[in-house]
Design a protein around this motif. Structure first.
Motif, PDB file in Angstrom:
ATOM      1  N   TRP A  95      28.517 -28.684  56.016  1.00 54.38           N
ATOM      2  CA  TRP A  95      28.764 -27.373  55.428  1.00 54.38           C
ATOM      3  C   TRP A  95      29.520 -27.458  54.102  1.00 54.38           C
ATOM      4  CZ3 TRP A  95      33.603 -25.741  54.157  1.00 54.38           C
ATOM      5  CH2 TRP A  95      34.695 -26.407  54.746  1.00 54.38           C
ATOM      6  N   ASP A  96      30.451 -28.432  53.981  1.00 56.46           N
ATOM      7  CA  ASP A  96      31.253 -28.500  52.759  1.00 56.46           C
ATOM      8  C   ASP A  96      30.427 -28.953  51.559  1.00 56.46           C
ATOM      9  OD1 ASP A  96      30.987 -30.973  54.005  1.00 56.46           O
ATOM     10  OD2 ASP A  96      32.998 -31.672  53.460  1.00 56.46           O
ATOM     11  N   LEU A  97      29.491 -29.870  51.772  1.00 54.53           N
ATOM     12  CA  LEU A  97      28.610 -30.293  50.683  1.00 54.53           C
ATOM     13  C   LEU A  97      27.658 -29.169  50.289  1.00 54.53           C
ATOM     14  CD1 LEU A  97      27.695 -33.963  51.703  1.00 54.53           C
ATOM     15  CD2 LEU A  97      29.533 -33.147  50.194  1.00 54.53           C
ATOM     16  N   ALA A  98      27.163 -28.448  51.284  1.00 47.83           N
ATOM     17  CA  ALA A  98      26.274 -27.314  51.013  1.00 47.83           C
ATOM     18  C   ALA A  98      27.015 -26.213  50.257  1.00 47.83           C
ATOM     19  CB  ALA A  98      25.705 -26.768  52.315  1.00 47.83           C
ATOM     20  N   LEU A  99      28.260 -25.982  50.654  1.00 45.73           N
ATOM     21  CA  LEU A  99      29.066 -24.956  49.999  1.00 45.73           C
ATOM     22  C   LEU A  99      29.324 -25.321  48.536  1.00 45.73           C
ATOM     23  CD1 LEU A  99      30.512 -22.308  51.006  1.00 45.73           C
ATOM     24  CD2 LEU A  99      32.615 -23.654  51.007  1.00 45.73           C
ATOM     25  N   THR A 100      29.590 -26.581  48.286  1.00 50.18           N
ATOM     26  CA  THR A 100      29.811 -27.048  46.920  1.00 50.18           C
ATOM     27  C   THR A 100      28.551 -26.870  46.069  1.00 50.18           C
ATOM     28  OG1 THR A 100      31.456 -28.664  47.658  1.00 50.18           O
ATOM     29  CG2 THR A 100      30.414 -29.062  45.523  1.00 50.18           C
ATOM     30  N   ARG A 101      27.424 -27.247  46.625  1.00 51.92           N
ATOM     31  CA  ARG A 101      26.153 -27.100  45.906  1.00 51.92           C
ATOM     32  C   ARG A 101      25.863 -25.628  45.634  1.00 51.92           C
ATOM     33  NH1 ARG A 101      20.594 -29.919  48.140  1.00 51.92           N
ATOM     34  NH2 ARG A 101      19.152 -29.149  46.549  1.00 51.92           N
ATOM     35  N   TRP A 102      26.106 -24.770  46.602  1.00 56.85           N
ATOM     36  CA  TRP A 102      25.904 -23.328  46.448  1.00 56.85           C
ATOM     37  C   TRP A 102      26.810 -22.775  45.349  1.00 56.85           C
ATOM     38  CZ3 TRP A 102      29.360 -19.356  48.748  1.00 56.85           C
ATOM     39  CH2 TRP A 102      28.873 -18.055  48.582  1.00 56.85           C
ATOM     40  N   ALA A 103      28.071 -23.204  45.334  1.00 55.97           N
ATOM     41  CA  ALA A 103      29.032 -22.706  44.350  1.00 55.97           C
ATOM     42  C   ALA A 103      28.614 -23.080  42.927  1.00 55.97           C
ATOM     43  CB  ALA A 103      30.427 -23.249  44.655  1.00 55.97           C
ATOM     44  N   TYR A 104      28.184 -24.309  42.724  1.00 55.38           N
ATOM     45  CA  TYR A 104      27.738 -24.726  41.392  1.00 55.38           C
ATOM     46  C   TYR A 104      26.528 -23.897  40.943  1.00 55.38           C
ATOM     47  CZ  TYR A 104      30.679 -28.778  40.357  1.00 55.38           C
ATOM     48  OH  TYR A 104      31.733 -29.594  40.013  1.00 55.38           O
ATOM     49  N   ALA A 111      26.817 -17.284  34.896  1.00 55.78           N
ATOM     50  CA  ALA A 111      27.473 -17.601  33.629  1.00 55.78           C
ATOM     51  C   ALA A 111      26.772 -16.995  32.406  1.00 55.78           C
ATOM     52  CB  ALA A 111      27.599 -19.117  33.473  1.00 55.78           C
ATOM     53  N   PRO A 112      25.433 -16.913  32.386  1.00 55.69           N
ATOM     54  CA  PRO A 112      24.791 -16.304  31.211  1.00 55.69           C
ATOM     55  C   PRO A 112      24.950 -14.784  31.141  1.00 55.69           C
ATOM     56  CG  PRO A 112      23.280 -17.784  32.373  1.00 55.69           C
ATOM     57  CD  PRO A 112      24.440 -17.521  33.276  1.00 55.69           C
ATOM     58  N   HIS A 113      25.492 -14.164  32.195  1.00 54.88           N
ATOM     59  CA  HIS A 113      25.559 -12.707  32.251  1.00 54.88           C
ATOM     60  C   HIS A 113      26.973 -12.211  32.557  1.00 54.88           C
ATOM     61  CE1 HIS A 113      21.213 -13.138  32.410  1.00 54.88           C
ATOM     62  NE2 HIS A 113      21.316 -13.803  33.541  1.00 54.88           N
ATOM     63  N   PRO A 114      27.964 -12.566  31.746  1.00 54.30           N
ATOM     64  CA  PRO A 114      29.343 -12.182  32.055  1.00 54.30           C
ATOM     65  C   PRO A 114      29.570 -10.681  32.202  1.00 54.30           C
ATOM     66  CG  PRO A 114      29.181 -13.128  29.838  1.00 54.30           C
ATOM     67  CD  PRO A 114      27.901 -13.411  30.537  1.00 54.30           C
ATOM     68  N   PRO A 115      28.871  -9.796  31.434  1.00 56.17           N
ATOM     69  CA  PRO A 115      29.109  -8.358  31.627  1.00 56.17           C
ATOM     70  C   PRO A 115      28.701  -7.865  33.016  1.00 56.17           C
ATOM     71  CG  PRO A 115      28.028  -8.752  29.517  1.00 56.17           C
ATOM     72  CD  PRO A 115      27.958 -10.040  30.299  1.00 56.17           C
ATOM     73  N   LEU A 116      27.808  -8.606  33.672  1.00 56.36           N
ATOM     74  CA  LEU A 116      27.344  -8.194  34.994  1.00 56.36           C
ATOM     75  C   LEU A 116      28.351  -8.496  36.094  1.00 56.36           C
ATOM     76  CD1 LEU A 116      23.592  -9.237  35.236  1.00 56.36           C
ATOM     77  CD2 LEU A 116      24.539  -6.935  35.317  1.00 56.36           C
ATOM     78  N   ILE A 117      29.209  -9.471  35.869  1.00 45.88           N
ATOM     79  CA  ILE A 117      30.059  -9.974  36.945  1.00 45.88           C
ATOM     80  C   ILE A 117      30.960  -8.902  37.540  1.00 45.88           C
ATOM     81  CG2 ILE A 117      31.891 -11.622  37.501  1.00 45.88           C
ATOM     82  CD1 ILE A 117      30.525 -13.562  35.530  1.00 45.88           C
ATOM     83  N   SER A 161      34.993 -15.418  44.816  1.00 44.01           N
ATOM     84  CA  SER A 161      36.024 -14.975  43.881  1.00 44.01           C
ATOM     85  C   SER A 161      36.301 -16.051  42.833  1.00 44.01           C
ATOM     86  CB  SER A 161      37.312 -14.635  44.639  1.00 44.01           C
ATOM     87  OG  SER A 161      37.099 -13.589  45.557  1.00 44.01           O
ATOM     88  N   PHE A 162      36.384 -17.286  43.286  1.00 41.04           N
ATOM     89  CA  PHE A 162      36.616 -18.397  42.363  1.00 41.04           C
ATOM     90  C   PHE A 162      35.408 -18.630  41.468  1.00 41.04           C
ATOM     91  CE2 PHE A 162      36.101 -23.007  41.598  1.00 41.04           C
ATOM     92  CZ  PHE A 162      37.144 -23.173  40.705  1.00 41.04           C
ATOM     93  N   VAL A 163      34.221 -18.582  42.050  1.00 36.57           N
ATOM     94  CA  VAL A 163      32.998 -18.855  41.293  1.00 36.57           C
ATOM     95  C   VAL A 163      32.786 -17.817  40.194  1.00 36.57           C
ATOM     96  CG1 VAL A 163      30.471 -18.819  41.449  1.00 36.57           C
ATOM     97  CG2 VAL A 163      31.800 -20.142  43.094  1.00 36.57           C
ATOM     98  N   LEU A 164      32.955 -16.541  40.523  1.00 37.87           N
ATOM     99  CA  LEU A 164      32.698 -15.493  39.536  1.00 37.87           C
ATOM    100  C   LEU A 164      33.728 -15.525  38.404  1.00 37.87           C
ATOM    101  CD1 LEU A 164      31.597 -12.576  41.877  1.00 37.87           C
ATOM    102  CD2 LEU A 164      30.154 -13.994  40.407  1.00 37.87           C
ATOM    103  N   GLY A 165      34.972 -15.820  38.741  1.00 36.79           N
ATOM    104  CA  GLY A 165      35.973 -15.988  37.695  1.00 36.79           C
ATOM    105  C   GLY A 165      35.648 -17.161  36.797  1.00 36.79           C
ATOM    106  N   SER A 166      35.172 -18.236  37.383  1.00 36.18           N
ATOM    107  CA  SER A 166      34.799 -19.418  36.608  1.00 36.18           C
ATOM    108  C   SER A 166      33.561 -19.158  35.757  1.00 36.18           C
ATOM    109  CB  SER A 166      34.543 -20.602  37.544  1.00 36.18           C
ATOM    110  OG  SER A 166      35.732 -20.967  38.216  1.00 36.18           O
TER     111      SER A 166
END
Length: 231
Positions: A95-104, A111-117, A161-166
């Motif tokens: 699960w942790d490897l899958a979660l990391t891959r999903w987050a990336y 990332a290309p659509h910051p106004p949407l976040i 939350s972390f992903v969208l901020g990043s």
């Protein structure tokens, strides 16, 4: 009197009537692309059905033949972006490897659509089937990885939350951490900023990788503690 030759030439010169187009002039894909363009240019508040119709060079009445409301447009936008997010790791490995891959993949999608976040982060998912399918795969992968059912959504929200901020950090301006002409107010921070490589995609990627590794490591520890406590 018109001669047979002139009648034939007139017939050949007349333009042929076009048949009915194989698909409507407007489509979900075109509407979604136009909505992204409007939001990128003028932000969420500027995304109105009138503005969208103007972007598509059509009348608002014609637009309403294809989409009911602005909320439905946002559902489409959310769904189209989320459909590109990779969830294939869940069910295929830890699960942790899958979660990391999903987050990336999640960060890469937004990332290309910051106004949407800020919009998508609080927008209901009920009308977005691809988004729901994404959450289903992630939730099932976490549950199968040993996470208690009552903690699955909290794990997803913490990572999101972390992903969208990043994702927003990717488009942050170059001088965002510049202390200006008062370095004496924050000398330690100013020195750290100077020691950091120049901002840009590589710098943002480094910060994201560091933060995600720490987050996932913390989640592993949390899961171990929960298992020990709950048995």
């Amino acid at each position: 009197m018109e001669s047979p030759d002139s009648r034939e030439a007139s017939t050949q010169a007349a333009p042929r009537r076009r048949g009915r187009p194989p698909s409507p002039v407007l489509s979900r894909g075109k509407i979604t692309t136009a909505a992204l363009a409007v939001v990128a240019r003028v932000g969420y508040e500027g995304l109105t059905m009138a503005a969208l119709a103007h972007e598509l060079r059509t009348a608002p009445s014609a637009l309403y033949n294809h989409v009911k409301s602005k909320d439905e447009v946002l559902n489409w936008v959310q769904d189209d972006v989320c459909e590109t997010i990779d969830t294939s790791g869940f069910g295929a490995g830890p699960w942790d490897l899958a979660l990391t891959r999903w987050a990336y993949s999640y960060r890469e999608a937004f990332a290309p659509h910051p106004p949407l976040i800020p919009i998508i982060a609080v927008f209901p998912v009920a009308g977005a089937p691809h988004t729901l399918a994404m959450y289903e795969r992630v939730a099932a992968g976490l549950r199968d990885g040993g996470w208690p059912e009552d903690m699955v959504v909290d794990v997803i929200v913490a990572v999101e939350s972390f992903v969208l901020g990043s994702a927003m950090d990717v488009s942050a301006p170059e001088g965002i951490f510049d202390v200006g002409d008062r370095p004496e107010l924050a000398p330690t921070f100013a020195a750290a900023v100077s020691a950091r490589p120049a901002r840009g995609a590589a710098s943002a990627d480094t910060a994201f990788g560091l933060g995600l590794s720490a987050l996932v490591a913390g989640l592993r520890g949390t899961l171990a503690a929960v298992r020990a406590t709950r048995g």
